[in-house]
Structures are given as structure tokens and as C-alpha cells.
Design a protein around this motif. Sequence first.
Motif, PDB file in Angstrom:
ATOM      1  N   PRO A  90      29.505 -28.019  88.031  1.00 25.91           N
ATOM      2  CA  PRO A  90      29.716 -29.355  87.521  1.00 25.91           C
ATOM      3  C   PRO A  90      28.577 -29.949  86.877  1.00 25.91           C
ATOM      4  O   PRO A  90      27.377 -29.676  87.194  1.00 25.91           O
ATOM      5  N   SER A  91      28.747 -31.055  86.510  1.00 30.60           N
ATOM      6  CA  SER A  91      27.498 -31.773  85.784  1.00 30.60           C
ATOM      7  C   SER A  91      26.360 -32.205  86.665  1.00 30.60           C
ATOM      8  O   SER A  91      26.525 -32.494  88.054  1.00 30.60           O
ATOM      9  N   GLY A  92      25.297 -31.719  86.178  1.00 30.96           N
ATOM     10  CA  GLY A  92      24.052 -31.828  87.207  1.00 30.96           C
ATOM     11  C   GLY A  92      23.903 -30.754  87.977  1.00 30.96           C
ATOM     12  O   GLY A  92      22.805 -30.678  88.653  1.00 30.96           O
ATOM     13  N   GLY A  93      24.582 -29.613  87.933  1.00 30.82           N
ATOM     14  CA  GLY A  93      24.309 -28.368  89.028  1.00 30.82           C
ATOM     15  C   GLY A  93      23.095 -27.616  87.918  1.00 30.82           C
ATOM     16  O   GLY A  93      22.532 -27.951  86.940  1.00 30.82           O
ATOM     17  N   HIS A  94      23.124 -26.675  88.552  1.00 26.76           N
ATOM     18  CA  HIS A  94      22.057 -25.533  88.065  1.00 26.76           C
ATOM     19  C   HIS A  94      22.680 -24.192  87.738  1.00 26.76           C
ATOM     20  O   HIS A  94      23.655 -23.540  88.202  1.00 26.76           O
ATOM     21  N   VAL A  95      22.068 -23.566  86.570  1.00 32.96           N
ATOM     22  CA  VAL A  95      22.041 -22.469  85.965  1.00 32.96           C
ATOM     23  C   VAL A  95      20.925 -21.724  85.851  1.00 32.96           C
ATOM     24  O   VAL A  95      20.170 -22.445  85.465  1.00 32.96           O
ATOM     25  N   TRP A  96      20.857 -20.615  86.062  1.00 33.63           N
ATOM     26  CA  TRP A  96      19.690 -19.658  86.084  1.00 33.63           C
ATOM     27  C   TRP A  96      20.143 -18.316  85.694  1.00 33.63           C
ATOM     28  O   TRP A  96      21.105 -17.590  85.833  1.00 33.63           O
ATOM     29  N   VAL A  97      18.898 -17.621  84.860  1.00 35.97           N
ATOM     30  CA  VAL A  97      18.970 -16.200  84.545  1.00 35.97           C
ATOM     31  C   VAL A  97      17.655 -15.492  85.079  1.00 35.97           C
ATOM     32  O   VAL A  97      16.872 -15.992  84.787  1.00 35.97           O
ATOM     33  N   GLU A  98      18.202 -14.486  85.509  1.00 34.92           N
ATOM     34  CA  GLU A  98      16.959 -13.552  86.383  1.00 34.92           C
ATOM     35  C   GLU A  98      16.921 -12.288  85.742  1.00 34.92           C
ATOM     36  O   GLU A  98      18.131 -11.773  85.528  1.00 34.92           O
ATOM     37  N   ALA A  99      15.724 -11.574  85.890  1.00 38.38           N
ATOM     38  CA  ALA A  99      15.691 -10.212  85.347  1.00 38.38           C
ATOM     39  C   ALA A  99      14.623  -9.389  86.212  1.00 38.38           C
ATOM     40  O   ALA A  99      13.686 -10.129  86.431  1.00 38.38           O
ATOM     41  N   ARG A 100      14.984  -8.224  86.573  1.00 41.03           N
ATOM     42  CA  ARG A 100      13.808  -7.601  87.218  1.00 41.03           C
ATOM     43  C   ARG A 100      14.080  -6.085  87.098  1.00 41.03           C
ATOM     44  O   ARG A 100      15.108  -5.646  86.678  1.00 41.03           O
ATOM     45  N   LYS A 101      13.020  -5.215  87.347  1.00 37.29           N
ATOM     46  CA  LYS A 101      13.173  -3.892  87.351  1.00 37.29           C
ATOM     47  C   LYS A 101      13.429  -3.281  88.629  1.00 37.29           C
ATOM     48  O   LYS A 101      13.146  -3.753  89.816  1.00 37.29           O
ATOM     49  N   VAL A 102      14.632  -2.341  88.636  1.00 37.86           N
ATOM     50  CA  VAL A 102      14.944  -1.896  89.972  1.00 37.86           C
ATOM     51  C   VAL A 102      15.007  -0.427  89.907  1.00 37.86           C
ATOM     52  O   VAL A 102      15.095   0.093  88.624  1.00 37.86           O
ATOM     53  N   LEU A 178      21.265  -2.168  83.799  1.00 37.53           N
ATOM     54  CA  LEU A 178      21.125  -1.291  82.637  1.00 37.53           C
ATOM     55  C   LEU A 178      20.265  -0.151  82.632  1.00 37.53           C
ATOM     56  O   LEU A 178      18.942  -0.376  83.110  1.00 37.53           O
ATOM     57  N   PRO A 179      20.411   1.008  82.338  1.00 35.24           N
ATOM     58  CA  PRO A 179      19.451   1.891  82.382  1.00 35.24           C
ATOM     59  C   PRO A 179      18.247   1.951  81.149  1.00 35.24           C
ATOM     60  O   PRO A 179      18.624   1.363  80.108  1.00 35.24           O
ATOM     61  N   LEU A 180      16.991   2.144  81.486  1.00 35.09           N
ATOM     62  CA  LEU A 180      16.031   2.098  80.645  1.00 35.09           C
ATOM     63  C   LEU A 180      15.848   3.083  79.714  1.00 35.09           C
ATOM     64  O   LEU A 180      15.194   3.109  78.609  1.00 35.09           O
ATOM     65  N   HIS A 181      16.569   4.311  80.144  1.00 37.20           N
ATOM     66  CA  HIS A 181      16.459   5.416  79.165  1.00 37.20           C
ATOM     67  C   HIS A 181      17.851   6.001  79.129  1.00 37.20           C
ATOM     68  O   HIS A 181      18.356   7.197  79.767  1.00 37.20           O
ATOM     69  N   PRO A 182      18.959   5.323  78.539  1.00 34.83           N
ATOM     70  CA  PRO A 182      20.157   5.560  78.236  1.00 34.83           C
ATOM     71  C   PRO A 182      20.608   6.904  77.908  1.00 34.83           C
ATOM     72  O   PRO A 182      21.668   7.521  78.274  1.00 34.83           O
ATOM     73  N   GLU A 183      19.634   7.611  77.162  1.00 34.88           N
ATOM     74  CA  GLU A 183      20.158   8.928  76.514  1.00 34.88           C
ATOM     75  C   GLU A 183      20.215   9.985  77.699  1.00 34.88           C
ATOM     76  O   GLU A 183      20.748  10.877  77.592  1.00 34.88           O
ATOM     77  N   GLU A 184      19.466   9.796  78.894  1.00 29.86           N
ATOM     78  CA  GLU A 184      19.238  10.572  79.943  1.00 29.86           C
ATOM     79  C   GLU A 184      20.534  10.175  80.974  1.00 29.86           C
ATOM     80  O   GLU A 184      20.731  11.017  82.071  1.00 29.86           O
ATOM     81  N   THR A 185      21.327   9.430  80.504  1.00 25.53           N
ATOM     82  CA  THR A 185      22.534   8.753  81.608  1.00 25.53           C
ATOM     83  C   THR A 185      23.833   9.290  80.971  1.00 25.53           C
ATOM     84  O   THR A 185      23.880   8.927  80.056  1.00 25.53           O
ATOM     85  N   PRO A 186      24.649   9.820  81.697  1.00 23.21           N
ATOM     86  CA  PRO A 186      26.100  10.423  81.205  1.00 23.21           C
ATOM     87  C   PRO A 186      26.961   8.856  80.901  1.00 23.21           C
ATOM     88  O   PRO A 186      26.656   7.926  81.517  1.00 23.21           O
TER      89      PRO A 186
END
Length: 192
Positions: A90-102, A178-186
Motif C-alpha cells: 500500500p501507499s506509504g508502505g515499506h520495501v527493502w532488499v537485504e543480502a548476506r553471506k550464509v 545463490l552459490p558463490l562457486h557454481p561450477e562446484e555445485t551440481p
Amino acid sequence: KDEADRLEALIGDLLDLSRLESDTAPLARQDVDLLELVSDVVERLRPQADKKAIVPEIRIPPGLPAVPVDRDMFGQALMNLLDNAIKYTPSGGHVWVEARKVAADYIEISVADDGPGIPSEHVPRIFERFYRVDKARSRAEGGTGLGLAIVRHIVQRHQGSVRVESRLGKGSRFIITLPLHPEETPLPEWEG
């Protein structure tokens, strides 16, 4: 004009989804700075956000490793998620994007809002083609019902996963891992 615009969006989304499902060519991966990519996507969506008095927050810490993605393709996934968050908040609401290493080798990116949320009975089907939680409202907002299916396929092409957490009246959070090293992930198995 509105119907022509809706039809054009539908055709575009169908073509994107078809390409994603049939393309076996390698991705044009490059190490992408998430803060830069998310900032670009937020800027492109600023007119829609401004109309609803929503200021998307970017909560990405400095020093986060770059992610090996196809910049344009992954940008489209983020665009779809942020566009939905703005559209359904709704108008005036909040939207955010976060990122972190897991763990040691993964990055988690989440797009969240404090909008109406998704009823729990709809959550298992939310990434299906043409599935809409609220058909009348989705149509009024101009959605094609393919945005989240496209997100899922893009994330799968990047050997990642996507899920949603939602509470009615509290909002939704779409989480991409997402993998940081995708070539090592099947490669993941394709889902319908």
C-alpha cells in the motif's frame, strides 16, 4: 491501450519464460557487485515507487563478495521481485532488499515488504505459471502471472533456490540463495 499494453507484457513474459526453459547455453556469468545491481534496479523502479510514496531501502553490507551471475538475467529476477513488492504494498508502505553471506559459499538475497502478505494456502503454488493469489487485483495491477515463474527459472539457471515467507497483514519476503562457486555445485533438476 491498456489491453494492448497488457498483451504486450504477456507476450514478452511468455517469450522470456520459453527462452529460460529451453536454453541450455552457458550463462554469461561475471562477478557482480550486488549493491550496484540492486541500486540500478531500484532506480529503474523509482517512478512506480514514487507514485506510491514508497522509498525502497537497500540493506546490503559493504564487503559482501561479488556474485557470479548473468547480470542482465539476474537483474530481471530482482526487477520482477521488487516490482511485485512495490505493486502490492500500500501507499506509504515499506520495501527493502537485504543480502548476506550464509554458510561458507552462499549469498542470500531477500526482497521484502510490509504489504498484505500471501495466504498460506497459496504459498506452495506461488511460483507456478499464471498462478495469481488475487486474480482481480493482479489484473488491475497489470501483472501477467508469469513474473515469479520467471524468477524461479532464472534462479535455477544460476544453480540457486528461491522461497517465500509470508504472513497475512505483515508482508512477504522472497529469499534467493545463490552459490558463490557454481561450477562446484551440481545443476538442479527442472521443476514443472
